[in-house]
Motif scaffolding. Structure first.
Motif, PDB file in Angstrom:
ATOM      1  N   SER A   1       0.826  -1.208   0.000  1.00 39.96           N
ATOM      2  CA  SER A   1       0.000   0.000   0.000  1.00 39.96           C
ATOM      3  C   SER A   1       0.860   1.258   0.000  1.00 39.96           C
ATOM      4  N   PHE A   2       1.925   1.265   0.824  1.00 35.72           N
ATOM      5  CA  PHE A   2       2.804   2.437   0.854  1.00 35.72           C
ATOM      6  C   PHE A   2       3.470   2.631  -0.512  1.00 35.72           C
ATOM      7  N   LEU A   3       3.758   1.524  -1.189  1.00 35.23           N
ATOM      8  CA  LEU A   3       4.394   1.581  -2.500  1.00 35.23           C
ATOM      9  C   LEU A   3       3.473   2.235  -3.529  1.00 35.23           C
ATOM     10  N   THR A   4       2.172   2.008  -3.423  1.00 40.28           N
ATOM     11  CA  THR A   4       1.235   2.656  -4.342  1.00 40.28           C
ATOM     12  C   THR A   4       1.354   4.177  -4.242  1.00 40.28           C
ATOM     13  N   ALA A   5       1.409   4.684  -3.019  1.00 39.99           N
ATOM     14  CA  ALA A   5       1.560   6.131  -2.839  1.00 39.99           C
ATOM     15  C   ALA A   5       2.882   6.607  -3.425  1.00 39.99           C
ATOM     16  N   ASP A   6       3.934   5.827  -3.237  1.00 46.13           N
ATOM     17  CA  ASP A   6       5.240   6.187  -3.783  1.00 46.13           C
ATOM     18  C   ASP A   6       5.194   6.262  -5.308  1.00 46.13           C
TER      19      ASP A   6
END
Length: 512
Positions: free
Chosen positions: A47-52
């Motif tokens: 999920s954090f990677l999607t924001a990145d």
């Protein structure tokens, strides 16, 4: 480069839409961060990677960005799938679990926040402009709760302050859970506050004189509810109108649904038009869980404990995988589709990343040997075509499988070059830099050592190895050869190749 826009699936409208920033050319967005009660697992980081990736793609098409991602260190209760969560605060539960390891709950929060940042940087995630903590914005949250009470959107009981769902006619528009019966069903059979006007109402402030983290409010000692923090911190740093909110699909209801209601009650209008959610991750075809032994944190895979048998033996033996290979593996499935994480995917990703690194090494060697050169490389058009296709895929709802495939076309073109001229090498270096800026898979962007104790994971590994080698030497000197052999076996299991010579003992990690 042709003008582009970023298209994303909007949970609010159930459609894939072109993102149109409120301020032209400037994307302002918020992404829900973790609750720091333990190490974050690879599902969290997906999920954090999607924001990145949203951040990187927006910058690649020329937009400015303002990105906020929070840290939750109070108020997140264990039964968070309920409209009004019950249970124990996850932070307090963690302190009880950890025993005497931490002096207090704030030390625990700092420790796991630091661990989060190390993993964050290891996976090449770029830092948000602001990373606010819930405990540092309690006054802001209290002011918001008071405002909601005064405007008639909230009310107090003997146990807390609650948002009145009846006062929000659009409640349910994000998740689709509009019917009262649906919302009440999510309450299950939990102990409720008898003073609540409606079972759908959710806590903004919980009264509790005994809570480990508590603040004084107009209603007494207590702590904020989980949902209010993101509403308050999002608008605190991005304003009462900003573009996009991201997070995992498990947050759609109730967390983000409650955010929408709070936002609009506080602002008096729609605050966020685009909502982006990442689907769940499975491991080897099953839901990730500790009971099944397939629950992995980032550190389990990139710096495993050699004695932790729940980590696959192959990964323990090689001392962990390249963090960029783990990032590549998480990119291999599009964020909006369920993703099955497998060890085969991780192995394939390791090989793919190695191809980039081998090319980069060749490029730097060529530039060191022949730094000067003029003209345009014959590779330029092929590499430009590869990058354009990669960026097109990312603009198409973050189509990471398509982006990785397009980028590999550039790798193949470079692998076919027997000897790089200086002109070729400069074109290749520029392309590798562009791909890394967009996907973050070529080289690390953060210093390896960003710990409060000044060490990184490699330092810790080396210290363990050196201590065992010293113990082995002492055992041999004492004639305790059984112990010496056992230590050598342990080092072998850690993926360490030990070499004894007349000059002493040396060691190195075995090839990954």
């Amino acid at each position: 480069m042709a003008e582009r826009t970023l298209r994303l699936y909007n949970t609010l409208t159930r459609e894939t839409e072109s993102v149109e920033p409120i301020e032209e050319g400037h994307l302002r967005f918020y992404s829900c961060g973790p609750t720091v009660y333990n190490y974050a697992h690879i599902g969290n980081f997906r999920s954090f990677l999607t924001a990145d990736l949203i951040l990187r793609t927006a910058r690649a098409i020329g937009w400015d960005t303002t990105y906020v991602s929070n840290i939750t260190d109070v108020g997140h209760l264990t039964q968070d799938d309920l409209v009004d969560p019950s249970g124990e605060d996850r932070m307090a539960e963690a302190l009880e679990r950890e025993g005497e390891r931490f002096a207090n709950i704030y030390d625990l929060a700092r420790y796991y926040s630091d661990a989060l940042l190390r993993d964050w940087h290891a996976l090449n995630l770029r830092d948000p402009n602001v990373r606010p903590r819930a405990t540092e914005h309690v006054t802001d949250q209290l002011e918001a709760v008071i405002c909601l009470v005064e405007s008639g959107h909230a009310y107090a009981t003997d146990k807390g302050v609650y948002f009145s769902v009846e006062s929000a006619p659009d409640y349910g528009k994000l998740s689709g859970n509009r019917e009262a019966e649906q919302l009440q069903a999510t309450e299950r059979e939990v102990v409720e506050d008898e003073g609540k006007r409606d079972p759908r109402d959710f806590a903004l402030w919980k009264l509790d004189d005994d809570h480990l983290m508590k603040w004084h409010s107009p209603w007494g000692w207590g702590y904020p509810g989980w949902h209010i923090e993101c509403s308050v911190m999002g608008m605190r740093y991005l304003g009462d109108r900003f573009d996009l909110h991201a997070g995992g699909e498990d947050l759609i209801f109730p967390h983000h649904e409650c955010e929408v209601a709070q936002n609009e009650a506080l602002a008096g209008h729609e605050v966020i038009p685009y909502w982006v959610h990442t689907r769940f991750l499975q491991v080897e075809g099953e839901k990730m869980s500790k009971s099944k032994g397939n629950f992995y944190t980032v550190r389990d895979l990139i710096a495993p404990d050699p004695n932790d048998e729940h980590v696959p033996e192959a990964i323990r033996q090689q001392g962990g995988v390249d963090p960029l290979a783990l990032r590549y593996a998480l990119l291999s499935g599009q964020y909006r589709k369920p993703f099955n994480f497998t060890l085969k995917t991780l192995r394939d990703s390791s090989r793919a990343v190695k191809r980039y690194q081998d090319i980069q090494e060749r490029v730097e060697e060529a530039l060191a040997a022949e730094p000067d050169g003029t003209g345009e490389s014959d590779l330029t058009s092929k590499l430009r075509e590869s990058y354009e296709a990669t960026l097109d895929a990312m603009c198409d709802d973050l189509n990471t499988p398509g982006a990785l495939a397009a980028a590999l076309q550039g790798v193949k073109a470079l692998e076919q070059v027997d000897t790089f001229t200086a002109t070729d090498a400069r074109a290749a270096r520029a392309w590798l830099s562009d791909i890394n800026d967009l996907l973050g898979i070529v080289q690390p962007e953060h210093e390896a050592s960003e710990r409060t104790d000044g060490k990184d994971e490699d330092d810790e590994f080396a210290e363990r190895v050196e201590a065992l080698i010293e113990e082995r030497a002492d055992a041999r000197a004492d004639g305790n050869y059984d112990r010496a052999d056992a230590i050598r076996d342990e080092l072998d299991a850690m993926g360490v190749d030990v070499k004894d010579s007349a000059d002493g003992t040396t060691w190195e990690r075995k090839g990954l």
